[in-house]
Design a protein around this motif. Structure first.
Motif, PDB file in Angstrom:
ATOM      1  N   TYR B  36       0.698  -1.408   0.036  1.00 24.37           N
ATOM      2  CA  TYR B  36       0.056   0.371   0.180  1.00 24.37           C
ATOM      3  C   TYR B  36       0.935   1.305  -0.302  1.00 24.37           C
ATOM      4  CZ  TYR B  36      -4.774  -2.566   0.826  1.00 24.37           C
ATOM      5  OH  TYR B  36      -5.932  -2.869   0.013  1.00 24.37           O
ATOM      6  N   ARG B  37       0.733   1.928  -0.593  1.00 26.67           N
ATOM      7  CA  ARG B  37       1.355   3.119  -0.458  1.00 26.67           C
ATOM      8  C   ARG B  37       0.385   4.383   0.066  1.00 26.67           C
ATOM      9  NH1 ARG B  37       3.184   7.659  -4.950  1.00 26.67           N
ATOM     10  NH2 ARG B  37       2.425   9.572  -3.906  1.00 26.67           N
ATOM     11  N   LEU B  80       9.144  12.468  -8.808  1.00 27.47           N
ATOM     12  CA  LEU B  80       8.606  12.482  -7.793  1.00 27.47           C
ATOM     13  C   LEU B  80       7.449  12.485  -6.864  1.00 27.47           C
ATOM     14  CD1 LEU B  80       9.597  17.111  -8.928  1.00 27.47           C
ATOM     15  CD2 LEU B  80      11.221  14.841  -7.099  1.00 27.47           C
ATOM     16  N   SER B  81       6.062  11.791  -7.685  1.00 29.20           N
ATOM     17  CA  SER B  81       4.905  11.661  -6.784  1.00 29.20           C
ATOM     18  C   SER B  81       5.332  10.337  -6.388  1.00 29.20           C
ATOM     19  CB  SER B  81       3.813  11.970  -8.529  1.00 29.20           C
ATOM     20  OG  SER B  81       5.116  10.791  -9.204  1.00 29.20           O
ATOM     21  N   ASP B  82       6.237   9.768  -6.649  1.00 24.44           N
ATOM     22  CA  ASP B  82       6.239   8.597  -5.909  1.00 24.44           C
ATOM     23  C   ASP B  82       6.880   8.701  -3.970  1.00 24.44           C
ATOM     24  OD1 ASP B  82       8.431   7.442  -8.846  1.00 24.44           O
ATOM     25  OD2 ASP B  82       5.848   7.276  -8.364  1.00 24.44           O
ATOM     26  N   SER B  83       7.439   9.968  -4.388  1.00 18.22           N
ATOM     27  CA  SER B  83       7.824  10.032  -2.452  1.00 18.22           C
ATOM     28  C   SER B  83       6.290   9.909  -1.507  1.00 18.22           C
ATOM     29  CB  SER B  83       8.307  11.904  -2.253  1.00 18.22           C
ATOM     30  OG  SER B  83       8.896  12.022  -3.250  1.00 18.22           O
ATOM     31  N   ALA B  84       6.082   8.941  -1.022  1.00 20.93           N
ATOM     32  CA  ALA B  84       5.807   8.502   0.289  1.00 20.93           C
ATOM     33  C   ALA B  84       6.203   7.581   1.034  1.00 20.93           C
ATOM     34  CB  ALA B  84       3.986   7.967  -0.564  1.00 20.93           C
ATOM     35  N   THR B  85       4.764   6.859   1.884  1.00 23.14           N
ATOM     36  CA  THR B  85       5.508   5.721   2.379  1.00 23.14           C
ATOM     37  C   THR B  85       4.732   4.644   2.630  1.00 23.14           C
ATOM     38  OG1 THR B  85       5.776   7.709   4.495  1.00 23.14           O
ATOM     39  CG2 THR B  85       5.084   5.051   4.702  1.00 23.14           C
ATOM     40  N   TYR B  86       5.814   3.754   2.018  1.00 22.96           N
ATOM     41  CA  TYR B  86       5.008   1.717   1.529  1.00 22.96           C
ATOM     42  C   TYR B  86       5.021   1.188   2.610  1.00 22.96           C
ATOM     43  CZ  TYR B  86       6.176   4.622  -3.096  1.00 22.96           C
ATOM     44  OH  TYR B  86       5.978   5.423  -4.116  1.00 22.96           O
ATOM     45  N   LEU B  87       3.430   0.759   2.859  1.00 21.77           N
ATOM     46  CA  LEU B  87       2.937  -0.144   3.491  1.00 21.77           C
ATOM     47  C   LEU B  87       3.407  -1.661   3.217  1.00 21.77           C
ATOM     48  CD1 LEU B  87       0.573   1.478   5.266  1.00 21.77           C
ATOM     49  CD2 LEU B  87       2.408   1.930   6.119  1.00 21.77           C
ATOM     50  N   TRP B  98       0.035  -5.486   9.037  1.00 26.83           N
ATOM     51  CA  TRP B  98       0.663  -4.148   8.954  1.00 26.83           C
ATOM     52  C   TRP B  98       1.600  -3.407   9.230  1.00 26.83           C
ATOM     53  CZ3 TRP B  98      -2.602  -1.153   5.368  1.00 26.83           C
ATOM     54  CH2 TRP B  98      -3.571  -1.522   5.015  1.00 26.83           C
ATOM     55  N   GLY B  99       3.222  -3.619   8.231  1.00 22.60           N
ATOM     56  CA  GLY B  99       4.897  -3.281   8.505  1.00 22.60           C
ATOM     57  C   GLY B  99       3.635  -1.726   8.901  1.00 22.60           C
ATOM     58  N   ALA B 100       5.388  -1.043   9.286  1.00 22.87           N
ATOM     59  CA  ALA B 100       4.622   0.765   9.826  1.00 22.87           C
ATOM     60  C   ALA B 100       5.101   1.724   8.675  1.00 22.87           C
ATOM     61  CB  ALA B 100       5.794   0.795  11.197  1.00 22.87           C
ATOM     62  N   GLY B 101       6.137   0.921   7.783  1.00 23.15           N
ATOM     63  CA  GLY B 101       6.328   1.786   6.295  1.00 23.15           C
ATOM     64  C   GLY B 101       7.397   2.185   6.287  1.00 23.15           C
ATOM     65  N   THR B 102       8.030   2.139   5.289  1.00 22.72           N
ATOM     66  CA  THR B 102       8.949   2.954   4.800  1.00 22.72           C
ATOM     67  C   THR B 102       8.454   3.863   4.140  1.00 22.72           C
ATOM     68  OG1 THR B 102      10.350   0.782   4.189  1.00 22.72           O
ATOM     69  CG2 THR B 102      10.859   2.144   3.093  1.00 22.72           C
ATOM     70  N   LYS B 103       9.623   4.742   4.433  1.00 23.87           N
ATOM     71  CA  LYS B 103       9.062   6.577   3.342  1.00 23.87           C
ATOM     72  C   LYS B 103      10.061   7.034   2.573  1.00 23.87           C
ATOM     73  CE  LYS B 103       8.309  11.473   5.294  1.00 23.87           C
ATOM     74  NZ  LYS B 103       8.906  12.348   6.249  1.00 23.87           N
ATOM     75  N   LEU B 104       9.583   7.182   1.902  1.00 22.92           N
ATOM     76  CA  LEU B 104      10.410   7.310   0.138  1.00 22.92           C
ATOM     77  C   LEU B 104      10.655   8.879   0.072  1.00 22.92           C
ATOM     78  CD1 LEU B 104      12.264   6.377  -1.970  1.00 22.92           C
ATOM     79  CD2 LEU B 104      10.169   5.617  -2.886  1.00 22.92           C
ATOM     80  N   ILE B 105      11.672   9.609  -0.499  1.00 22.79           N
ATOM     81  CA  ILE B 105      11.622  10.876  -0.797  1.00 22.79           C
ATOM     82  C   ILE B 105      12.314  11.316  -2.208  1.00 22.79           C
ATOM     83  CG2 ILE B 105      12.575  13.184   0.086  1.00 22.79           C
ATOM     84  CD1 ILE B 105      12.040  12.727   3.088  1.00 22.79           C
ATOM     85  N   ILE B 106      11.485  11.500  -3.116  1.00 16.86           N
ATOM     86  CA  ILE B 106      12.420  11.374  -4.434  1.00 16.86           C
ATOM     87  C   ILE B 106      12.808  12.769  -4.011  1.00 16.86           C
ATOM     88  CG2 ILE B 106      11.631  10.893  -6.390  1.00 16.86           C
ATOM     89  CD1 ILE B 106      11.944   8.734  -5.327  1.00 16.86           C
ATOM     90  N   LYS B 107      14.091  13.305  -4.801  1.00 17.09           N
ATOM     91  CA  LYS B 107      14.427  14.271  -4.817  1.00 17.09           C
ATOM     92  C   LYS B 107      15.023  14.452  -6.153  1.00 17.09           C
ATOM     93  CE  LYS B 107      16.672  14.475  -0.036  1.00 17.09           C
ATOM     94  NZ  LYS B 107      15.853  15.213   0.241  1.00 17.09           N
ATOM     95  N   PRO B 108      13.848  16.123  -6.615  1.00 21.39           N
ATOM     96  CA  PRO B 108      15.209  16.807  -8.555  1.00 21.39           C
ATOM     97  C   PRO B 108      15.915  16.886  -8.657  1.00 21.39           C
ATOM     98  CG  PRO B 108      13.751  18.510  -6.403  1.00 21.39           C
ATOM     99  CD  PRO B 108      13.919  17.001  -5.466  1.00 21.39           C
TER     100      PRO B 108
END
Lengths: 112, 108
Positions: B36-37, B80-87, B98-108
Motif C-alpha cells: 500500500y502507498r 517526484l510523485s512517488d514520494s510517500a510511505t510504502y506499507l 501491517w508493517g509500519a512503512g518505509t518512507k521514500l523521498i524522491i529529490k529533484p
C-alpha cells in the motif's frame, strides 16, 4: 462506484470526554467494515471489524466500542477518552476479507 | 520479533533512480501479500498485490521470497510523485498484519 466517507476529519477532545466517529459506505452492499488506528511510526492496528449488521469483533481490549446500526454505517465510540487514544483513525471496507481494503480519509484525534 | 518488519527509512533517492525496499514477515503460513502507498496525513491506498511468481505494474515490480520470508518492491525511473510511505501488508490466518512503512523521498 463505491465511496467511503468518515467524519469528522480532525478533532481535539479533553481527557474524559466522549467520542463518536462515523463512517458510511456507498455503492456496495454487505461490506466488511473495519476500524483501524495508526500511531506514529507503527503499523495499522485493527480495532474492530464487522461482517454484518450488529456483528462486531473486537481485536484489542480498550475503552473504545463500535457499532453497526445499518449495513453501510460503522461507528466508533468512547464514553471517556484517554490520552493514549490520540491517533489517526481509519475506517475501511472490503468486499470479502481480508483482501483489498478501501479506506476513508481518516480522522485525526488529539486528546489533551 | 515483529510480525511484519520494514526499514522505516527515509530513503532519499534522486529523481529517475531505481529504488528497492524489502519487508520481512515472521509467519511462514502467510497466504497473501500487498503493498500500500500512504501519502503524508492521508489514508493508505492499495499499490499492488504480490503474487508468488512476482508481478509488475508499470514502473513497479513486486516479488515474493517464501523461503526467506520477505517481499520486495522495486520502483524504476522514480518520479517526484512517488514520494510517500510504502506499507507492507501480510495476510496470515485471515488477518491482515501491517508493517509500519518505509518512507521514500524522491529529490529533484
Amino acid at each position: 462506484s463505491q465511496t467511503i466517507h468518515q467524519w469528522p476529519a480532525t478533532l481535539v477532545q479533553p481527557v474524559g470526554s466522549p467520542l463518536s466517529l462515523e463512517c458510511t459506505v456507498e455503492g456496495t452492499s454487505n461490506p466488511n467494515l473495519y476500524w483501524y488506528r495508526q500511531a506514529a511510526g507503527r503499523g495499522l492496528q485493527l480495532l474492530f471489524y464487522s461482517v454484518g449488521i450488529g456483528q462486531i469483533s473486537s481485536e484489542v481490549p480498550q475503552n473504545l466500542s463500535a457499532s453497526r446500526p445499518q449495513d453501510r454505517q460503522f461507528i466508533l465510540s468512547s464514553k471517556k477518552l484517554l490520552l493514549s487514544d490520540s491517533g489517526f483513525y481509519l475506517c475501511a471496507w472490503s468486499r470479502q476479507g481480508p483482501g483489498e481494503l478501501f479506506f476513508g480519509e481518516g480522522s485525526r484525534l488529539t486528546v489533551l | 520479533r515483529k510480525e511484519v518488519e520494514q526499514d522505516p527509512g527515509p530513503f532519499n533517492v534522486p529523481e529517475g533512480a531505481t529504488v528497492a525496499f524489502n519487508c520481512t514477515y515472521s509467519n511462514s503460513a502467510s497466504q497473501s501479500f500487498f503493498w500500500y502507498r500512504q501519502d503524508c496525513r492521508k489514508e493508505p491506498k492499495l499499490l499492488m498485490s504480490v503474487y508468488s511468481s512476482g508481478n509488475e505494474d508499470g514502473r513497479f515490480t513486486a516479488q515474493l521470497n517464501r523461503a526467506s520470508q520477505y517481499i520486495s518492491l522495486l520502483i524504476r525511473d522514480s518520479k517526484l510523485s512517488d514520494s510517500a510511505t510504502y506499507l507492507c501488508v501480510v495476510n496470515a490466518n485471515y488477518q491482515l498484519i501491517w508493517g509500519a512503512g518505509t518512507k521514500l523521498i524522491i529529490k529533484p
